[in-house]
Design an enzyme around this catalytic site. Structure first.
Site, PDB file in Angstrom:
ATOM      1  N   LYS A  12       0.830  -1.216   0.000  1.00  0.00           N
ATOM      2  CA  LYS A  12       0.000   0.000   0.000  1.00  0.00           C
ATOM      3  C   LYS A  12       0.861   1.261   0.000  1.00  0.00           C
ATOM      4  CE  LYS A  12       1.548   1.568   3.590  1.00  0.00           C
ATOM      5  NZ  LYS A  12       2.153   1.460   4.762  1.00  0.00           N
TER       6      LYS A  12
ATOM      7  N   GLY B 142      10.543  -3.161   4.672  1.00  0.00           N
ATOM      8  CA  GLY B 142      10.995  -2.066   5.537  1.00  0.00           C
ATOM      9  C   GLY B 142      11.171  -0.761   4.783  1.00  0.00           C
ATOM     10  N   ALA B 143      10.308  -0.494   3.786  1.00  0.00           N
ATOM     11  CA  ALA B 143      10.462   0.729   2.989  1.00  0.00           C
ATOM     12  C   ALA B 143       9.202   1.584   2.982  1.00  0.00           C
ATOM     13  CB  ALA B 143      10.859   0.367   1.568  1.00  0.00           C
TER      14      ALA B 143
ATOM     15  N   LEU C  71       6.045   0.543   2.305  1.00  0.00           N
ATOM     16  CA  LEU C  71       4.983   0.116   1.385  1.00  0.00           C
ATOM     17  C   LEU C  71       4.143  -1.029   1.955  1.00  0.00           C
ATOM     18  CD1 LEU C  71       6.836   0.363  -2.063  1.00  0.00           C
ATOM     19  CD2 LEU C  71       5.532   2.113  -0.831  1.00  0.00           C
TER      20      LEU C  71
ATOM     21  N   SER D 203       5.078  -5.582   5.737  1.00  0.00           N
ATOM     22  CA  SER D 203       4.765  -6.378   6.939  1.00  0.00           C
ATOM     23  C   SER D 203       3.285  -6.760   6.961  1.00  0.00           C
ATOM     24  CB  SER D 203       5.122  -5.597   8.211  1.00  0.00           C
ATOM     25  OG  SER D 203       4.395  -4.387   8.280  1.00  0.00           O
TER      26      SER D 203
ATOM     27  N   ASP E 274      -2.727  -0.727   7.413  1.00  0.00           N
ATOM     28  CA  ASP E 274      -1.987  -1.473   6.382  1.00  0.00           C
ATOM     29  C   ASP E 274      -2.609  -2.848   6.134  1.00  0.00           C
ATOM     30  OD1 ASP E 274      -0.345   0.704   6.509  1.00  0.00           O
ATOM     31  OD2 ASP E 274       1.486  -0.390   6.978  1.00  0.00           O
TER      32      ASP E 274
HETATM   33  N1  LIG Z   1       8.353 -11.114   2.310  1.00  0.00           N
HETATM   34  C1  LIG Z   1       8.764 -11.073   3.581  1.00  0.00           C
HETATM   35  N2  LIG Z   1       9.490 -12.083   4.101  1.00  0.00           N
HETATM   36  C2  LIG Z   1       9.881 -12.041   5.382  1.00  0.00           C
HETATM   37  N3  LIG Z   1       9.640 -11.051   6.255  1.00  0.00           N
HETATM   38  C3  LIG Z   1       8.922 -10.018   5.797  1.00  0.00           C
HETATM   39  C4  LIG Z   1       8.449  -9.984   4.457  1.00  0.00           C
HETATM   40  N4  LIG Z   1       7.780  -8.829   4.295  1.00  0.00           N
HETATM   41  C5  LIG Z   1       7.839  -8.178   5.482  1.00  0.00           C
HETATM   42  N5  LIG Z   1       8.510  -8.892   6.390  1.00  0.00           N
HETATM   43  C6  LIG Z   1       8.778  -8.490   7.793  1.00  0.00           C
HETATM   44  O1  LIG Z   1       8.309  -7.157   7.949  1.00  0.00           O
HETATM   45  C7  LIG Z   1       9.389  -6.279   8.365  1.00  0.00           C
HETATM   46  C8  LIG Z   1       9.219  -4.917   7.717  1.00  0.00           C
HETATM   47  O2  LIG Z   1       8.117  -4.289   8.303  1.00  0.00           O
HETATM   48  P1  LIG Z   1       8.037  -2.742   8.545  1.00  0.00           P
HETATM   49  O3  LIG Z   1       9.197  -2.268   9.347  1.00  0.00           O
HETATM   50  O4  LIG Z   1       6.687  -2.500   9.071  1.00  0.00           O
HETATM   51  O5  LIG Z   1       8.184  -2.098   7.070  1.00  0.00           O
HETATM   52  P2  LIG Z   1       7.152  -2.131   5.852  1.00  0.00           P
HETATM   53  O6  LIG Z   1       5.886  -2.721   6.328  1.00  0.00           O
HETATM   54  O7  LIG Z   1       7.007  -0.695   5.479  1.00  0.00           O
HETATM   55  O8  LIG Z   1       7.817  -2.879   4.743  1.00  0.00           O
HETATM   56  C9  LIG Z   1      10.648  -6.995   7.906  1.00  0.00           C
HETATM   57  O9  LIG Z   1      11.746  -6.610   8.727  1.00  0.00           O
HETATM   58  C10 LIG Z   1      10.279  -8.457   8.095  1.00  0.00           C
HETATM   59  O10 LIG Z   1      10.461  -8.844   9.430  1.00  0.00           O
HETATM   60  C1  LIG Z   2       3.343   4.715  10.462  1.00  0.00           C
HETATM   61  C2  LIG Z   2       2.105   3.871  10.151  1.00  0.00           C
HETATM   62  O1  LIG Z   2       0.976   4.765  10.093  1.00  0.00           O
HETATM   63  C3  LIG Z   2       2.226   3.187   8.806  1.00  0.00           C
HETATM   64  C4  LIG Z   2       3.418   2.288   8.701  1.00  0.00           C
HETATM   65  O2  LIG Z   2       3.536   1.719   7.406  1.00  0.00           O
HETATM   66  P1  LIG Z   2       4.838   0.920   6.973  1.00  0.00           P
HETATM   67  O3  LIG Z   2       5.068  -0.204   7.932  1.00  0.00           O
HETATM   68  O4  LIG Z   2       5.985   1.886   6.996  1.00  0.00           O
HETATM   69  O5  LIG Z   2       4.551   0.431   5.598  1.00  0.00           O
HETATM   70  C5  LIG Z   2       1.921   2.876  11.292  1.00  0.00           C
HETATM   71  C6  LIG Z   2       0.538   2.217  11.341  1.00  0.00           C
HETATM   72  O6  LIG Z   2      -0.443   2.819  10.845  1.00  0.00           O
HETATM   73  O7  LIG Z   2       0.448   1.131  11.905  1.00  0.00           O
HETATM   74 MG   LIG Z   3       4.875  -2.292   8.132  1.00  0.00          MG
END
Ligand SMILES: Nc1ncnc2c1ncn2[C@@H]1O[C@H](COP(=O)(O)OP(=O)(O)O)[C@@H](O)[C@H]1O
Ligand SMILES: C[C@@](O)(CCOP(=O)(O)O)CC(=O)O
Ligand SMILES: [Mg+2]
Length: 397
Positions: A13, A141-142, A144, A147, A205
């Site tokens: 997203k 972890g970017a 989008l 997680s 999310d």
């Molecule tokens: N395809 C995947 N395989 C394994 N772990 C994942 C995967 N996608 C997400 N994760 C987990 O989610 C974490 C990233 O979550 P977060 O910090 O919320 O960033 P975002 O949700 O923005 O990408 C990673 O460090 C990992 O632990």
């Molecule tokens: C910062 C927040 O609003 C969005 C986080 O999104 P992401 O894990 O960075 O993709 C946290 C949340 O809504 O749970």
């Molecule tokens: Mg996340």
């Protein structure tokens, strides 16, 4: 319960407005992206549970008899609206040996899996021997929502494997979705996976990954926006890594430290989300170029607010500065602190100008691509409908 392998996927997203404020009860507007996380679950008869996560280079397996010993610690939380307790997380960390060396990325992904596996197994009285592979087109972890897409895929797969929801795949259909009440159950379990990864998620999310489309989310209330204009969005990944959990905790500390200063900022972000929703509705009603300056100004104001609450980063400032030299407006999306930014493109933005902006962003070491929004939420795929790239991943692990 599981008779044959299943493949499913959920979208990432972008948050247009409301990140962080949404954790504190304000409104957020979020859109599903055409970048997805894919999961394949296969029945196994070797008495083991295997999880393979090629994006983070992790492959782990456990005997179901060993997992069974942990079930009692998870059977007190049989209600899917309960949160993971610190005792449960400590038990999982010890079980998975997380104190002994897994990185945060690996450990959070593993803990979320074990937590969902054990909680869903305890609730539905099944401890299935399965092999699970999860692979994503999303950067992790970017910002989008990787997680959430991961948690939604895991929840859907494990609920299906334990017989809690059906498997609506019909041979002749290439893609199918679960009925609404089953999607709601998937979403509620996925929220618990997000709690393991984010600490205190808002739920926006996992809701977008479950329902897809374009949503307004506020305090758990999900409203699908039925009529939205086609927006062109350029996504830029600064490749600066960050953790949502740490950034969300930092904002909470700032609000506690300076409530009189921070709460008005959150209220203003809330007003921006509402204003943006009104503008999108008006645009869908009667498309006109006149709305774009408003949307652009809302991006600019919100980006300043996000800097004020402490989730900016010099790399994100660079994206805003570089795109501004091409007359484009950007803001961070997701948790910030690095990760991704979104840039609004007008329908008639000159492709040469977009290309010039992309080249300047690439020269900063960033990666960018234009994306379409409003993708479908979690769904099941027939094997024949999968892209070659996804099939290749599943066939090679
Ligand atoms: N395809 C995947 N395989 C394994 N772990 C994942 C995967 N996608 C997400 N994760 C987990 O989610 C974490 C990233 O979550 P977060 O910090 O919320 O960033 P975002 O949700 O923005 O990408 C990673 O460090 C990992 O632990
Ligand atoms: C910062 C927040 O609003 C969005 C986080 O999104 P992401 O894990 O960075 O993709 C946290 C949340 O809504 O749970
Ligand atoms: Mg996340």
């Amino acid at each position: 319960m599981l008779a044959k392998p299943l493949t499913l996927s959920a979208p990432g997203k972008a948050i247009l407005h409301g990140e962080h404020a949404v954790v504190h009860g304000k409104a957020a507007l979020a859109v599903a992206l055409n970048l997805r996380t894919f999961l394949q679950i296969r029945p196994s008869n070797n008495g083991k549970v295997l999880i393979c996560l090629p994006n983070i280079g992790t492959s782990l397996n456990w005997e179901t008899v060993r997992l069974r010993t942990l079930l009692t610690a998870f059977s007190d939380g049989l209600d899917e609206s309960k949160s993971p307790s610190p005792e449960q997380m400590d038990a999982l960390k010890e079980f998975a040996g997380i104190t002994t060396g897994l990185s945060t990325t690996e450990s959070l992904g593993t803990l979320a899996f074990l937590y969902l596996y054990l909680s869903i197994s305890a609730k539905y009285g099944q401890i299935p021997s399965v092999e699970i592979v999860v692979w994503s087109e999303l950067p992790t972890g970017a910002g989008l929502g990787s997680s959430a897409a991961y948690s939604v895929c895991l929840a859907a797969a494990l609920l299906t494997a334990c017989g809690a929801i059906g498997c609506p795949l019909e041979e002749e259909k290439s893609v199918v979705r679960w009925p609404e009440e089953e999607l709601d159950l998937i979403n509620r379990w996925a929220f618990r996976g997000e709690q393991v990864i984010h600490g205190k998620p808002s739920g926006v999310d996992n809701s977008v990954a479950t329902w897809g489309g374009v949503l307004r989310f506020q305090s758990g209330k999900i409203t699908s926006l039925k009529r939205v204009p086609t927006l062109r969005i350029l996504l830029t990944n600064t490749k600066v890594s960050r953790s949502t959990k740490i950034l969300v905790a930092g904002v909470k500390d700032k609000i506690l430290k300076f409530p009189a200063i921070m709460n008005p900022v959150l209220a203003s972000i809330d007003a921006i989300s509402h204003e943006c929703e009104n503008v999108l509705e008006a645009m869908a009603e009667s498309p006109s170029q006149e709305y774009y300056p408003v949307l652009e100004e809302l991006f600019d104001i919100n980006q300043h607010h996000l800097n004020v609450i402490g989730v900016g980063h010099s790399s994100l400032d660079s994206v805003c500065r570089v795109t501004a030299t091409h007359g484009l407006h950007s803001k961070l999306t997701g948790a910030g602190g690095g990760g991704c930014a979104i840039t609004l493109l007008r329908p008639d933005t000159d492709p040469l100008m977009v290309e010039a902006a992309r080249q300047d962003l690439s020269a900063c070491g960033f990666e960018c691509w234009e994306t379409s929004i409003g993708a479908p939420g979690i769904c099941l795929h027939s094997l024949s409908s999968l892209k070659a790239e996804v099939l290749h991943v599943f066939n090679s692990v």
